[in-house]
Structures are given as C-alpha cells and as structure tokens.
Design an enzyme around this catalytic site. Structure first.
Site, PDB file in Angstrom:
ATOM      1  N   PHE A  53      17.236  24.249  21.039  1.00 33.23           N
ATOM      2  CA  PHE A  53      17.541  25.619  21.470  1.00 33.23           C
ATOM      3  C   PHE A  53      16.823  25.891  22.783  1.00 33.23           C
ATOM      4  O   PHE A  53      15.613  25.737  22.877  1.00 33.23           O
ATOM      5  CB  PHE A  53      17.115  26.659  20.426  1.00 33.23           C
ATOM      6  CG  PHE A  53      17.522  28.050  20.844  1.00 33.23           C
ATOM      7  CD1 PHE A  53      18.822  28.500  20.649  1.00 33.23           C
ATOM      8  CD2 PHE A  53      16.613  28.893  21.483  1.00 33.23           C
ATOM      9  CE1 PHE A  53      19.206  29.775  21.080  1.00 33.23           C
ATOM     10  CE2 PHE A  53      16.999  30.162  21.910  1.00 33.23           C
ATOM     11  CZ  PHE A  53      18.299  30.600  21.706  1.00 33.23           C
ATOM     12  N   ASP A  76      10.371  21.985  26.896  1.00 31.80           N
ATOM     13  CA  ASP A  76      10.553  23.406  26.642  1.00 31.80           C
ATOM     14  C   ASP A  76       9.490  23.818  25.622  1.00 31.80           C
ATOM     15  O   ASP A  76       9.633  23.575  24.429  1.00 31.80           O
ATOM     16  CB  ASP A  76      11.977  23.650  26.112  1.00 31.80           C
ATOM     17  CG  ASP A  76      12.231  25.113  25.761  1.00 31.80           C
ATOM     18  OD1 ASP A  76      11.259  25.887  25.678  1.00 31.80           O
ATOM     19  OD2 ASP A  76      13.401  25.472  25.547  1.00 31.80           O
ATOM     20  N   LYS A  78       7.893  33.246  25.271  1.00 31.74           N
ATOM     21  CA  LYS A  78       7.444  33.873  24.021  1.00 31.74           C
ATOM     22  C   LYS A  78       5.987  34.373  24.002  1.00 31.74           C
ATOM     23  O   LYS A  78       5.742  35.520  24.279  1.00 31.74           O
ATOM     24  CB  LYS A  78       7.733  32.951  22.847  1.00 31.74           C
ATOM     25  CG  LYS A  78       9.243  32.817  22.590  1.00 31.74           C
ATOM     26  CD  LYS A  78       9.559  32.347  21.199  1.00 31.74           C
ATOM     27  CE  LYS A  78      11.008  32.579  20.827  1.00 31.74           C
ATOM     28  NZ  LYS A  78      11.969  31.594  21.295  1.00 31.74           N
TER      29      LYS A  78
END
Ligand SMILES: *Cc1c(COP(=O)(O)O)cnc(C)c1O
Length: 405
Positions: A138, A223, A252
């Site tokens: 993702f 990532d 995040k």
C-alpha cells in the site's frame, strides 16, 4: 451536534468514501479517547499509526500553540527555521542526506517515484522509468501511488493506471530479479506491509535486494510511512534490518497528528531534483514542522523509543499468549508496536465487538486485525487490551456455535 444528527449530516454532506464506526470522538488524553456521550475508549488504532505520542501530549500541544502564535504558513518562497531544523535532525538520524517535505504519505511516495524516475532519466535516458513494487503493498491513493499499490481493490474503476509499474510477490527475491531489466529505475517496498495485512520483510530478502539494486544502480525505495517514527522500536524500521535504502518516505507518525510527509534521499539521488522540478505549497510549513520537530526530539531525547521497544516486546508476547488461549487466532505477526493478528472469524465483527467494550482496534481486511497503539502505551493498558480482545474472540466462538444450532 448529537451523534445521531452528526451521522445523518455526514451522510448528507460528505462524499461517502469511508465506512466509519458509529461514534463521535471529541477529545483524547494519552492512549485514551472519549466520545460525545463521555464513554472512554482505549486507543489501539492511534489515528492509524499517527498519534505516536498519544493524544494531547503536553510538549506537542505547546509546540503547536507556540508556533501558531508566531507564524503558521508563508510558502517555500522563503526560509523558515522549523523546516530547516527538521530536515537537519532527520538527516542526522538516518541514512539520508537531504529531505523534501510534503503533506501526506501518498505525496511522499509521489515525490519518491518522481525522484527515482528523474534520477534514472538523467543518468540513463528516458527508457529507464520502471518501478518494481510488491503485491499486497500500500502506497497511497493518488494515481501514481495507487498504481504502485499491489491491491486491485484500490485501483478498480480508476483505469487507465499509470504506466511504468510492475508487481511481484513480496519476500520473493528471484521474482524481482526476473522482473528487472534495463528499464528498471527502482524497487519500492514497505519493510513491513501494514495495510496489506502486517507482513514483515525477511532480512535476507532485504539484503539480497540491496546488493542487487546497488549492482545495477537501481534505487531502493523504502516506504516507511507506517513503520517509521519509532513504530517498530527503532526510529526507522530499516535500522533493525541491516540495510539502507536510497530513498525513504515518511508521514503518519511524523507530525504526531499534524499532517506532514517527507521524502528522504542520499545526496547523489537527491541531486536529481533541481529548483522547479518538484514543489508543494503547504509542504514543510512552519506549523507542521514545529510539530514534527517536537515529535522527533521527544523520540530521540526522551525515553519514548526505548519504551516503545519494550512495549513492542511486551505486546508481541501478550498476543502470542492470547493465540495460545484462543483457537480463532491463526497467526500473530509484526514488529514492535505494529502488530497484526490473523483470525478465523470476521475481523470487522471483532472490531465492532471491541468498540462496544471500549477498545478501538482496526481490521486491514476480512481476516486481519491490526494493533498500532501510541508509543506511550503502558503495560497495564496492554494487559487491559489483551483481556478485552481475548474475551471478544472467545465469545465469538460461543456465539458462532450457538448460531449453528
Ligand atoms: C498510510 C500509508 C500511505 C498513505 O498515506 P496517506 O497519508 O494516507 O496518503 C502510504 N504508504 C504506507 C505504507 C502507508 O501505511
């Protein structure tokens, strides 16, 4: 607005992109949040791995307040100190030499993809543009990052997808070798697939990838949008895996709840970006950077990282014992305070049952529960969480049995 009215108004005015839990959260403190009716919840979602310092951390609140009083935004037409200090601190504590700031994980990955393409383009010509990404990954919801994402459900209906991406199975080194060619610019992956169901990359696999990429001057992109900022017990997950990427993305946890993303790279790679080649109006604004600088300093200078590492071990052990006591649990996997549990029951129903017992958890799909509490979580809170989760899981066995008769 009361919760029912809020739900109706949201149903009328918001684009219907989310399936929300039926509560309205009004405040939080530490690892707890409170809804409109004053009910308390233990928060094992943490804003989806965002609230690393928990809710209303006094230092973070103070930093945001102070910066807001002084200057919120001026654009990148000028220098601002928080942005420069944040870049310096990130560089001093990572493999990277330079940082580009943006506002989200998807944007950080967009920057990484653009940087990799431009590096390869400048060095090898326009024919070298391909990114090898992983199935089950993702990377975000923009067109390029949903193309990079190895899950059809995020791509459906948005075709045509971006050209120049290839997908291979995760943790399969020979598949990367087979997919690579003189068109390959980069290999992109999460050290731990988060949204994809909490799958940890093998160390050998990562080492093999690193050697292969170095040999062919293919860029290795990590990532770390979800795994970064202490989530796994070290500031970045790669630091536990004996490999360094060429490019790393963060978001995040970086701002502790204030939106900010970052793309970090080594000097030779970062040099592919020159004035005008990439930009973001909000990117690295003083408010977001002051928040992120406080998060980073709190992790580095305080005992939060050590605490997160200890709590990660404690949580993993507690989940393993929960697995022993509950036959609906098929597997527990993860690293530090990023843990997943594969269950032989409807994961979304487990989330709902936990919610009704004052525990917030999240399901990444029909069978996997994900636990990403704030890094300031305590042993007592983990014990409480395990108690509720075990009760809910074991009740489901009884209920399912009753349902069959
Ligand atoms: C959440 C996430 C993203 C996307 O971040 P947004 O801020 O929602 O754009 C990208 N990569 C990973 C690994 C993520 O967990």
């Amino acid at each position: 607005m009361l919760t029912e009215e809020l739900k109706e108004t949201a149903a009328k005015y918001l684009m219907q992109t989310y399936a929300r839990q039926p509560i309205s959260i009004v405040r939080g403190k530490g690892a707890k949040v409170y809804d409109l009716e004053g009910r308390e919840y233990l928060d094992f979602v943490g804003g989806i791995a965002v609230n690393v310092l928990g809710h209303s951390h006094p230092d973070l609140v103070h930093a945001i307040h102070k910066q807001a009083m002084q200057l919120i935004h001026v654009s990148n037409l000028y220098y601002t100190e928080p942005q420069v200090l944040l870049a310096k601190t990130l560089v001093e504590h990572s493999f990277a030499d330079r940082v580009f700031f943006c506002n989200s994980g998807a944007e950080a990955n967009e920057a990484a993809i653009k940087l990799a393409r431009r590096y390869a383009h400048q060095k090898y010509g326009a024919g070298r543009f391909e990114i090898i990404a992983m199935r089950g990954s993702f990377h975000g919801r923009t067109l390029a990052t949903l193309t990079a994402t190895g899950q059809e459900k995020v791509q459906q209906g948005f075709e045509p997808l971006m050209p120049g991406f290839r997908h291979v199975p995760f943790n399969d080194f020979s598949a990367v070798v087979a997919a690579a060619s003189d068109q390959t610019a980069a290999v992109m992956l999460e050290p731990i697939q988060g949204e994809g169901g909490v799958h940890v990359a093998d160390r050998t696999y990562l080492r093999q990838l690193r050697e292969f990429c170095t040999k062919h001057d293919i860029l290795l992109i990590f990532d770390e949008v979800q795994t970064g900022m202490g989530r796994t017990g070290t500031l970045f997950a790669y630091q536990q895996m004996d490999v360094e990427p060429d490019i790393m993305t963060l978001a995040k946890g970086l701002g502790g709840g204030v939106p900010i993303g970052a793309c970090l790279a080594t000097e030779p790679v970062a040099a592919a970006f020159t004035p005008g080649s990439h930009a973001s109006t909000f990117g690295g604004n003083p408010l977001a950077c002051a928040a992120a600088l406080t998060v980073l300093r709190t992790l580095l200078e305080g005992s939060v990282l050590d605490h997160a590492k200890q709590m990660g071990h404690y949580l993993a052990k507690a989940l393993a014992s929960c697995k022993d006591r509950c036959r609906l649990v098929r597997e527990v996997r993860g690293l530090g305070l990023l843990q997943g549990m594969e269950v032989e029951t409807d994961a979304r129903a487990v989330v709902t049952d936990c919610l009704s017992r004052g525990l917030l958890i999240n399901a990444t799909n029909e069978r996997v529960l994900r636990f990403v509490p704030p890094l300031i979580i305590s042993e007592q809170e983990i014990d409480k969480f395990i108690e509720t989760l075990t009760t809910v899981l074991n009740r489901r066995i009884t209920d399912e049995r009753a349902g069959h008769h």
